[in-house]
Design an enzyme around this catalytic site. Structure first.
Site, PDB file in Angstrom:
ATOM      1  N   ARG A 127      51.331  55.281  28.662  1.00  0.00           N
ATOM      2  CA  ARG A 127      50.422  55.021  28.059  1.00  0.00           C
ATOM      3  C   ARG A 127      49.978  53.036  28.199  1.00  0.00           C
ATOM      4  O   ARG A 127      49.377  52.781  27.169  1.00  0.00           O
ATOM      5  CB  ARG A 127      49.955  54.896  26.886  1.00  0.00           C
ATOM      6  N   LYS A 149      41.032  46.027  38.424  1.00  0.00           N
ATOM      7  CA  LYS A 149      40.353  47.351  38.999  1.00  0.00           C
ATOM      8  C   LYS A 149      41.877  47.718  39.406  1.00  0.00           C
ATOM      9  O   LYS A 149      42.491  46.853  40.171  1.00  0.00           O
ATOM     10  CB  LYS A 149      39.203  47.875  40.172  1.00  0.00           C
ATOM     11  N   GLU A 191      36.652  38.015  52.676  1.00  0.00           N
ATOM     12  CA  GLU A 191      35.963  37.184  51.502  1.00  0.00           C
ATOM     13  C   GLU A 191      35.868  35.778  50.422  1.00  0.00           C
ATOM     14  O   GLU A 191      34.888  36.090  49.804  1.00  0.00           O
ATOM     15  CB  GLU A 191      37.692  38.186  50.703  1.00  0.00           C
ATOM     16  N   LYS A 233      35.449  34.742  41.480  1.00  0.00           N
ATOM     17  CA  LYS A 233      35.679  36.234  41.046  1.00  0.00           C
ATOM     18  C   LYS A 233      36.350  36.456  39.183  1.00  0.00           C
ATOM     19  O   LYS A 233      35.732  37.165  38.559  1.00  0.00           O
ATOM     20  CB  LYS A 233      36.692  36.325  41.687  1.00  0.00           C
ATOM     21  N   GLU A 243      31.971  46.688  35.547  1.00  0.00           N
ATOM     22  CA  GLU A 243      31.305  47.123  36.397  1.00  0.00           C
ATOM     23  C   GLU A 243      29.275  47.540  35.479  1.00  0.00           C
ATOM     24  O   GLU A 243      29.209  48.745  35.897  1.00  0.00           O
ATOM     25  CB  GLU A 243      31.285  47.869  37.110  1.00  0.00           C
ATOM     26  N   ARG A 248      28.685  42.841  38.588  1.00  0.00           N
ATOM     27  CA  ARG A 248      29.726  42.561  39.092  1.00  0.00           C
ATOM     28  C   ARG A 248      29.935  43.152  40.649  1.00  0.00           C
ATOM     29  O   ARG A 248      30.168  42.869  41.815  1.00  0.00           O
ATOM     30  CB  ARG A 248      30.747  43.785  38.339  1.00  0.00           C
ATOM     31  N   ASN A 252      30.275  43.041  46.328  1.00  0.00           N
ATOM     32  CA  ASN A 252      29.453  44.320  47.264  1.00  0.00           C
ATOM     33  C   ASN A 252      29.122  43.714  48.651  1.00  0.00           C
ATOM     34  O   ASN A 252      28.707  44.533  49.183  1.00  0.00           O
ATOM     35  CB  ASN A 252      29.695  45.448  46.997  1.00  0.00           C
ATOM     36  N   HIS A 255      29.925  45.061  51.323  1.00  0.00           N
ATOM     37  CA  HIS A 255      31.039  46.073  51.459  1.00  0.00           C
ATOM     38  C   HIS A 255      29.888  47.677  51.667  1.00  0.00           C
ATOM     39  O   HIS A 255      30.661  48.951  52.225  1.00  0.00           O
ATOM     40  CB  HIS A 255      30.922  46.313  50.366  1.00  0.00           C
ATOM     41  N   HIS A 259      32.351  48.999  54.392  1.00  0.00           N
ATOM     42  CA  HIS A 259      33.074  49.931  53.956  1.00  0.00           C
ATOM     43  C   HIS A 259      33.193  51.443  54.819  1.00  0.00           C
ATOM     44  O   HIS A 259      33.924  52.290  55.428  1.00  0.00           O
ATOM     45  CB  HIS A 259      32.488  50.987  52.427  1.00  0.00           C
ATOM     46  N   HIS A 272      39.764  45.190  56.540  1.00  0.00           N
ATOM     47  CA  HIS A 272      38.688  45.642  55.768  1.00  0.00           C
ATOM     48  C   HIS A 272      37.767  44.111  56.103  1.00  0.00           C
ATOM     49  O   HIS A 272      37.061  44.397  55.768  1.00  0.00           O
ATOM     50  CB  HIS A 272      39.542  45.257  54.003  1.00  0.00           C
TER      51      HIS A 272
END
Ligand SMILES: NC(=O)c1ccc[n+]([C@@H]2O[C@H](COP(=O)([O-])OP(=O)(O)OC[C@H]3O[C@@H](n4cnc5c(N)ncnc54)[C@H](O)[C@@H]3O)[C@@H](O)[C@H]2O)c1
Ligand SMILES: [Zn+2]
Length: 370
Positions: A127, A149, A191, A233, A243, A248, A252, A255, A259, A272
């Protein structure tokens, strides 16, 4: 952002989970000192991969040792295909076999792949462990290591299992970027361009004037570009950690299409950032039709990306393949297809629905750039 001799500090402001992103040159050896400063006094499990350990094991190990911290180094296999639950289970077992217990901490030393997996392990085993990010790629320093994330992929899609789990601090040493393969370094630059596009027009101009120096990995330019990116960021995450509000989602930018390009090519043909670079141009073109994004600003974005040598050669992929994949990806994620579109350089409008013919035109435009 504040600075002392060697470290630029950016705070991610999240109440009692706030933390600092420390960026500097040649600061990896301060990790032991910083662990102690943050009251992280137990055993330290460093999760990394063979390539990164070859380069940086000794520096990290001796720093931890010098500060009286017992350390255990665990290595995961590199590559996106190993960012999965099998790797997580192996790590759980190895950590327990090494008598890692609550009160100990986990450091992710490496790129985003390492950080995402190690962070997920830190969030879930027993945990939760104190977690520290030592990112060693451009992408990880400006993006993956900040914002909490963490997670792994499922066969059905990327990052489908995960959590929000913030680190206690982030230590980014730009000197580690000197050993990064050229293509990985350039990919991370996408980025950085993204941050300028979404939030900081002045930074976009800075990049127009300094991109060559950044590509040459001059330390002053790397320090500036990375810390400005971290600041953006951090600010965005501070406004919308989970998000929920849409803020946030501006991260993207580029993206949705990016993606689709990556997944259609099995995450092998394009890195990427290379895919995102094409996605940002596509979003820019959609912007000219939907938000009034000026055509000359789109030209500037394309010109900047050309300096970074991003290729718009998408080989045998067609705009229709991309459109199909965008629809599919969104279905898997349980969302509707929305785009982040620029209004001007430095400002974007999130969650914009775009008529498919406009998306198609934008993809045609990107294809025509090759
Ligand atoms: N958590 C987030 O918010 C977030 C955001 C963006 C991306 N990501 C994730 O990040 C991952 C991609 O991260 P990445 O681009 O850093 O790739 P990566 O972690 O796979 O690293 C790229 C390559 O560079 C090598 N490497 C790393 N540091 C090096 C160094 N200093 N010198 C030499 N080689 C080095 C690695 O061994 C690897 O081969 C993806 O899994 C993506 O989903 C996460
Ligand atoms: Zn990205």
């Amino acid at each position: 952002m504040s600075s002392d001799n060697t470290i630029l500090r950016t705070v991610v402001d999240l109440g009692d989970r706030s933390y600092e992103v420390c960026t500097g040159e040649g600061i990896l050896g301060q990790v032991g000192y910083m662990m102690r400063q943050h009251n992280l006094n137990g055993t330290v499990a460093v999760i990394s991969n063979p390539a990164v350990l070859d380069l940086y094991h000794d520096e990290v190990a001796s720093s931890l040792d010098d500060h009286g911290l017992r350390s255990v180094f665990l290595s995961i296999r590199e590559g996106e295909t190993h960012k999965n639950l099998d790797t997580v289970r192996h790590l759980y077992e190895e950590l327990l076999e090494n008598s890692i217990e609550r009160g100990d901490s986990i450091i992710a030393l490496g790129g985003g792949q390492t950080g995402d997996i190690a962070g997920f392990v830190a969030a879930t085993l027993l945990r939760g462990f104190d977690f520290v990010q030592d990112p060693t790629t451009v992408l990880a320093q400006v993006d993956a290591a900040i914002g909490g994330k963490v997670g792994v992929n499922l066969p059905l899609g990327k990052n489908l299992v995960g959590a929000f789990y913030q680190p206690r601090f982030v230590l980014s040493d730009v000197a580690t970027l000197m050993s990064l393969p050229e293509r990985e370094f350039r990919s991370g630059i996408a980025e950085i361009i993204k941050y300028a596009c979404i939030r900081d027009r002045e930074f976009f101009v800075y990049l127009e004037e300094n991109l060559e120096s950044l590509l040459a990995r001059e330390s002053r330019t790397m320090l500036h570009a990375i810390s400005v990116s971290c600041g953006i960021k951090a600010e965005v995450v501070g406004q919308d950690e989970l998000e929920l509000t849409g803020v946030r989602s501006i991260l993207n930018f580029g993206h949705t299409i990016g993606h689709a390009i990556e997944s259609l090519t099995g995450y092998r043909r394009f890195l990427h950032g290379e895919a995102v670079a094409a996605g940002m141009v596509a979003a820019g073109h959609m912007g000219t039709a939907v938000t009034g994004f000026p055509g000359e600003e789109l030209d500037r974005l394309v010109a900047l990306e050309r300096v970074a040598d991003f290729s718009f050669d998408l080989g045998d992929l067609s705009p229709d393949d991309i459109l199909d994949r965008v629809r599919f990806d969104k279905k898997v994620e349980g969302g509707r297809v929305r785009y982040v579109l620029p209004r001007r350089l430095g400002e974007v409008i999130p969650r914009t629905t775009v008529p498919e013919p406009v998306v198609h035109d934008a993809l045609d435009y990107v294809w025509a750039l090759t």
